[in-house]
Motif scaffolding. Structure first.
Motif, PDB file in Angstrom:
ATOM      1  N   LYS A 206       2.836  -5.449  -3.521  1.00 17.33           N
ATOM      2  CA  LYS A 206       3.415  -4.583  -2.491  1.00 17.33           C
ATOM      3  C   LYS A 206       2.559  -4.585  -1.228  1.00 17.33           C
ATOM      4  O   LYS A 206       3.049  -4.819  -0.119  1.00 17.33           O
ATOM      5  N   SER A 207       1.259  -4.300  -1.404  1.00 15.99           N
ATOM      6  CA  SER A 207       0.377  -4.234  -0.234  1.00 15.99           C
ATOM      7  C   SER A 207       0.298  -5.585   0.469  1.00 15.99           C
ATOM      8  O   SER A 207       0.315  -5.663   1.697  1.00 15.99           O
ATOM      9  N   THR A 208       0.244  -6.649  -0.320  1.00 23.16           N
ATOM     10  CA  THR A 208       0.148  -7.976   0.279  1.00 23.16           C
ATOM     11  C   THR A 208       1.379  -8.275   1.131  1.00 23.16           C
ATOM     12  O   THR A 208       1.264  -8.780   2.253  1.00 23.16           O
TER      13      THR A 208
ATOM     14  N   TYR B  96      -2.727   1.722   6.212  1.00 20.00           N
ATOM     15  CA  TYR B  96      -3.182   0.884   5.117  1.00 20.00           C
ATOM     16  C   TYR B  96      -3.601   1.739   3.928  1.00 20.00           C
ATOM     17  O   TYR B  96      -4.068   2.864   4.082  1.00 20.00           O
ATOM     18  N   GLN B  97      -3.461   1.136   2.765  1.00 22.30           N
ATOM     19  CA  GLN B  97      -3.870   1.828   1.533  1.00 22.30           C
ATOM     20  C   GLN B  97      -5.357   2.196   1.605  1.00 22.30           C
ATOM     21  O   GLN B  97      -5.771   3.237   1.135  1.00 22.30           O
ATOM     22  N   THR B  98      -6.141   1.304   2.223  1.00 22.72           N
ATOM     23  CA  THR B  98      -7.585   1.573   2.336  1.00 22.72           C
ATOM     24  C   THR B  98      -7.910   2.416   3.565  1.00 22.72           C
ATOM     25  O   THR B  98      -9.067   2.651   3.857  1.00 22.72           O
TER      26      THR B  98
ATOM     27  N   MET C  54       3.961   2.428   5.551  1.00 26.31           N
ATOM     28  CA  MET C  54       3.093   3.446   4.962  1.00 26.31           C
ATOM     29  C   MET C  54       2.755   3.043   3.533  1.00 26.31           C
ATOM     30  O   MET C  54       3.603   3.095   2.646  1.00 26.31           O
ATOM     31  N   ASP C  55       1.507   2.621   3.338  1.00 25.72           N
ATOM     32  CA  ASP C  55       1.076   2.165   2.014  1.00 25.72           C
ATOM     33  C   ASP C  55       0.381   3.320   1.295  1.00 25.72           C
ATOM     34  O   ASP C  55      -0.772   3.624   1.567  1.00 25.72           O
ATOM     35  N   GLU C  56       1.097   3.966   0.414  1.00 24.48           N
ATOM     36  CA  GLU C  56       0.611   5.131  -0.331  1.00 24.48           C
ATOM     37  C   GLU C  56       0.004   6.192   0.594  1.00 24.48           C
ATOM     38  O   GLU C  56      -1.159   6.551   0.462  1.00 24.48           O
TER      39      GLU C  56
HETATM   40 MG   LIG Z   1      -1.388  -1.699  -2.849  1.00 28.83          MG
END
Ligand SMILES: [Mg+2]
Ligand SMILES: Nc1ncnc2c1ncn2[C@@H]1O[C@H](COP(=O)(O)OP(=O)(O)OP(=O)(O)O)[C@@H](O)[C@H]1O
Lengths: 437, 247
Positions: free
Chosen positions: B43-45, B85-87, B166-168
């Motif tokens: 997903k993130s990729t 980003y998730q991070t 929106m990643d998480e």
């Molecule tokens: Mg991810």
């Protein structure tokens, strides 16, 4: 897994405001205060050990001009270290820049354009050549680091060997001198602005500093941000004014020896009046350092480039994802470092009045130590220009103080080495206590 | 109507791992598309390719009916794509305003960064997103996980995005703050933004999304309108890795 599984801590109300201490009201960086305290302590101790010879106008003058060369480079090293790099080649680059400038003024300009030493254009062309050489070498090393992703440690370790010996070939290993008279004015004692101009510059500096304080306060009020109490603002203003004018007064208290004055009058074919005295005042090299310090501070705090440097140091990935070209940024930082090395080479060779092979030897270590003692974190993202300059001053005070006390050179180096390690340890403890990183 | 975004047959491998395997997705204005899947599903990729952080090996990205070439995060921003980003991608040593405006600093007439103006803007947007947020001028390393997430969200919504990734976004948020982000998503959707939303909370996804896509091992399992499926259908797609018809 998600990397942030801690659940909603942000609902916690912010802690009730504790009673604000004296220092918090002043909004002064306690770390800076600690460094100034350490510096004063070093000065006082040596003053006692030397029976008051350390804190004389003459010695303070000398200390100031001895610090300039390393301090100029230390301001650039702050950016290098903030972005998690290192530059081990600055001492060797200084030799190459110095050689280029010496050859330009004593050989190239006279032979190719017929401009000899003493021609009004000579020093400026030489300095321009030095700046181009320094910036070019720096940019090249930055390109190797940023685009070819060779670690800075390796590139500049190679540079340390390469540039010192390139300098050797440029001059066939010979000492070149004397350098142009105007050029020599950047060295310190041979170029000072004199008493009157020192006061004028001091007073202008006070006015500018107070104006800056006031306009920053007004700016905050306009945005309805909290400001510190008026008395705190006034106290900071007074301390700055006293500091600047006190510094000028000390430099102005160092009088030119009568013998030298006599020679100067003779050279002009005049007779020196009886009881005539003159003071040195502020050296041009110190003005250069101050200008660089202001420029670099503005660059660090008020420009996009500076913001990107610190962002990249704090989190290179975040910087990249924010659209910052971190490779090009690396080239710019090292090019800037190179240009500052060139200016430093002007001061260093002018002070010696010639170019010699070993000029700048071990400067890389002094410069890195100054930046680190001044609070630049090797982990990246943290560092200040004024801290690095203060770091250079502390190192130079230690070194000169020990020399005056009669400590022999090997022990001096041992002490400086120990102080470096100690300073970094204190810094680590300090940051842990104050919760910083 | 032309879709806002069309991802066509996107693939990307890391070494031997096919992180994204021939995935096609689209997104319309005013639509929220959810991406679901187990950890490491890709997903993130996938969304990082749209955000310019990764370059795809194969495939095409079309925006508003035109084929585009997104080589860097800057290219993505140029197409009004904003990403959380998730991070989080925050510079820990800088304060919230510097992070919010990173790469797009406000400047005064001398070209110098205008910290006061940026701080004022940050206070304004944070008052909307997270009224408890008070640590404006401290380095974000001094913030809690949720507060940091608020900064990342503020950065993505401040700049008038057309396409929001929106990643998480609510992973570190408390119940109240999650609710505020949900309201924000509804508001932005009403304004006509297209939103890609990634979350592991299936119920939240069914509440917020118009369509959900399920990924497994880099491949797209299927895309469903939320009205047509139950939470159990989605869960079985995630776990079994089979499209609903086949199940
Ligand atoms: Mg991810
Ligand atoms: N930079 C990278 N280098 C190598 N492999 C990577 C990289 N980023 C992701 N991968 C791999 O690609 C696959 C997909 O990862 P991705 O981060 O897209 O998963 P995800 O669906 O977002 O998972 P999660 O729910 O845990 O966030 C994983 O197998 C992961 O190990």
């Amino acid at each position: 897994m998600t990397d942030s599984s801690t659940a909603g801590t942000s609902t916690r109300p912010s802690a009730a405001k504790p009673k604000r201490s004296f220092l918090t009201q002043l909004e002064i960086d306690t770390r800076l205060l600690g460094m100034i305290g350490a510096f004063i302590l070093v000065c006082l101790v040596f003053n006692v050990l030397t029976d008051g010879r350390f804190l004389t106008p003459r010695n303070i003058f000398n200390l100031t001009i001895q610090t300039v060369s390393v301090a100029i480079m230390a301001t650039g090293m702050v950016f290098v270290i903030v972005t998690r790099h290192i530059d081990l080649s600055v001492g060797a680059m200084l030799a190459t820049c110095s050689a280029a400038m010496a050859v330009t003024q004593t050989d190239l300009l006279p032979k190719m354009f017929g401009l000899g030493l003493g021609h009004p254009l000579t020093p400026w062309i030489a300095i321009a050549v030095g700046l181009v050489v320094g910036a070019f070498i720096g940019a090249f090393q930055g390109w190797l680091i940023g685009y070819l992703t060779i670690p800075a440690f390796i590139v500049t370790l190679g540079g340390l060997l390469i540039w010192r010996n390139v300098a050797w070939y440029m001059t066939d290993g010979q000492t070149i001198g004397p350098l142009d008279d105007t050029f020599q004015k950047f060295g310190g004692i041979n170029g000072t602005v004199g008493e009157t101009w020192s006061w004028v510059i001091g007073i202008i500096a006070v006015i500018v500093a107070l104006w800056a304080l006031w306009s920053s306060r007004r700016n905050k009020v306009n945005h309805e941000f909290p400001v510190k109490p008026l008395w705190a603002e006034a106290l900071v203003g007074v301390v700055i004014a006293v500091g600047i004018l006190g510094f000028v007064a000390i430099l102005n208290a160092y009088e030119v020896p009568t013998a030298r004055l006599l020679r100067e009058f003779e050279a002009r074919g005049e007779v020196m009046p009886d009881n005539y005295t003159a003071a040195y005042g502020i050296p041009y090299s110190v003005l250069l350092l101050i200008a660089i310090a202001i420029g670099m501070t503005v660059l660090a705090k008020r420009t996009r480039l500076g913001r990107y440097i610190f962002a990249t140091g704090g989190n290179p990935d975040a910087a990249e994802l924010s659209g910052i070209n971190t490779r090009l940024l690396t080239v710019k930082i090292f090019a800037l470092m190179g240009a500052l090395v060139a200016l430093s080479a002007v001061v260093a060779s002018a002070r010696l009045t010639n170019h010699s092979n070993d000029i700048g030897t071990l400067d890389e270590l002094r410069v890195i130590a100054a930046a680190v003692i001044g609070g630049t974190a090797l982990a990246g993202g943290i560092g200040t220009i004024h801290g690095a300059i203060l770091g250079a001053l502390i190192m130079q005070s230690l070194q000169s103080g020990m020399a005056m006390v009669g400590v022999d050179a090997p022990l001096q180096n041992i002490v400086v080495g120990a102080v470096l390690v100690l300073a970094v340890w204190i810094d680590i403890v300090y940051r842990r206590r104050t919760g910083g990183k | 109507m032309t879709p806002l975004v069309e991802l066509k047959n996107i693939s990307l491998s890391f070494g031997g791992v096919r992180a994204v395997d021939n995935v096609s997705l689209d997104l319309h204005p005013g639509e929220v598309v959810g991406l679901l899947g187990h950890n490491g599903a890709g997903k993130s990729t996938l969304i990082k390719i749209l955000a310019g952080a990764y370059q795809m090996d194969e495939g095409e990205i079309w925006i508003e009916g035109k084929k585009v070439n997104i080589q860097s995060p800057r290219d993505a921003r140029r197409h009004n794509i904003e990403t959380i980003y998730q991070t989080l991608a925050l510079a820990d040593n800088l304060d919230a305003p510097s992070n919010l405006f990173l790469g797009r600093e406000l400047t005064n007439r001398f070209g110098l960064v205008d910290d006061a103006q940026m701080e004022a803007e940050t206070r304004k947007i944070m008052a909307r997103l997270n009224p408890n947020f008070k640590k404006i001028s401290e380095p974000v390393s001094a913030l809690s996980g949720g507060q940091r997430q608020s900064v990342a969200i503020a950065r993505a919504v401040y700049f008038n995005a057309k396409i929001l990734i929106m990643d998480e976004p609510t992973a570190a948020l408390g119940v109240h703050e999650s609710k505020m982000v949900a309201d924000l998503i509804k508001e932005l959707k009403a304004q006509g933004l297209g939103i890609f939303l990634i979350s592991h909370d299936t119920r939240e996804m069914l509440d917020l999304c118009d369509r959900v896509s399920v990924m497994k091992n880099g491949a797209l399992i299927g895309t469903e309108k939320v009205g047509d499926v139950t939470e159990d259908d989605i869960l079985s797609m995630i776990i079994m890795g089979k499209a609903r018809d086949a199940a």
